[in-house]
Design a protein around this motif. Sequence first.
Motif, PDB file in Angstrom:
ATOM      1  N   ASP A  86      34.005 -18.557 -17.858  1.00  0.00           N
ATOM      2  CA  ASP A  86      33.248 -19.586 -17.150  1.00  0.00           C
ATOM      3  C   ASP A  86      32.840 -20.713 -18.103  1.00  0.00           C
ATOM      4  OD1 ASP A  86      31.932 -20.624 -14.801  1.00  0.00           O
ATOM      5  OD2 ASP A  86      30.030 -20.034 -15.741  1.00  0.00           O
ATOM      6  N   SER A  90      34.156 -24.495 -17.740  1.00  0.00           N
ATOM      7  CA  SER A  90      33.112 -25.476 -17.467  1.00  0.00           C
ATOM      8  C   SER A  90      33.170 -26.686 -18.399  1.00  0.00           C
ATOM      9  CB  SER A  90      31.720 -24.836 -17.547  1.00  0.00           C
ATOM     10  OG  SER A  90      31.570 -23.889 -16.519  1.00  0.00           O
ATOM     11  N   CYS A  93      35.275 -29.319 -16.716  1.00  0.00           N
ATOM     12  CA  CYS A  93      34.967 -29.621 -15.321  1.00  0.00           C
ATOM     13  C   CYS A  93      34.799 -31.121 -15.129  1.00  0.00           C
ATOM     14  CB  CYS A  93      33.711 -28.873 -14.910  1.00  0.00           C
ATOM     15  SG  CYS A  93      33.368 -29.016 -13.152  1.00  0.00           S
ATOM     16  N   ASN A  95      34.646 -32.421 -11.842  1.00  0.00           N
ATOM     17  CA  ASN A  95      34.116 -32.651 -10.505  1.00  0.00           C
ATOM     18  C   ASN A  95      32.673 -32.132 -10.410  1.00  0.00           C
ATOM     19  OD1 ASN A  95      34.783 -29.973 -10.677  1.00  0.00           O
ATOM     20  ND2 ASN A  95      35.748 -29.851  -8.666  1.00  0.00           N
ATOM     21  N   ILE A  96      31.829 -32.632 -11.282  1.00  0.00           N
ATOM     22  CA  ILE A  96      30.423 -32.246 -11.298  1.00  0.00           C
ATOM     23  C   ILE A  96      29.740 -32.893 -10.103  1.00  0.00           C
ATOM     24  CG2 ILE A  96      28.261 -32.388 -12.583  1.00  0.00           C
ATOM     25  CD1 ILE A  96      29.986 -32.477 -15.142  1.00  0.00           C
TER      26      ILE A  96
END
Length: 97
Positions: A86, A90, A93, A95-96
Amino acid sequence: MKISEVTVQDIKDFCRIDAEGEERILTAMLDAGKKFILSQTGLTEAECDEKEDLALALLMLCSDFYDNRTYSMETGKIVSVNPAADAIISQYCMNIL
């Protein structure tokens, strides 16, 4: 020990891995562990080499990667995402919400 000096053999020794033929996956774990430390700290590899305790952190990460090779983990009745996986995902990432 410097982070740049950690080898696949060091990981095998640290994790007490006797089996042969795991070098490819251990190399991937070593590379991923180094990249994870660099991205989390914001340090360069040369700067990481100045902090010898990061070599131990790298070995610990690789050990966790080896011991927990699944994406999801079952703790009692709850299924959760592997925290190491994770954290790595993360970092990228985009698309926060």
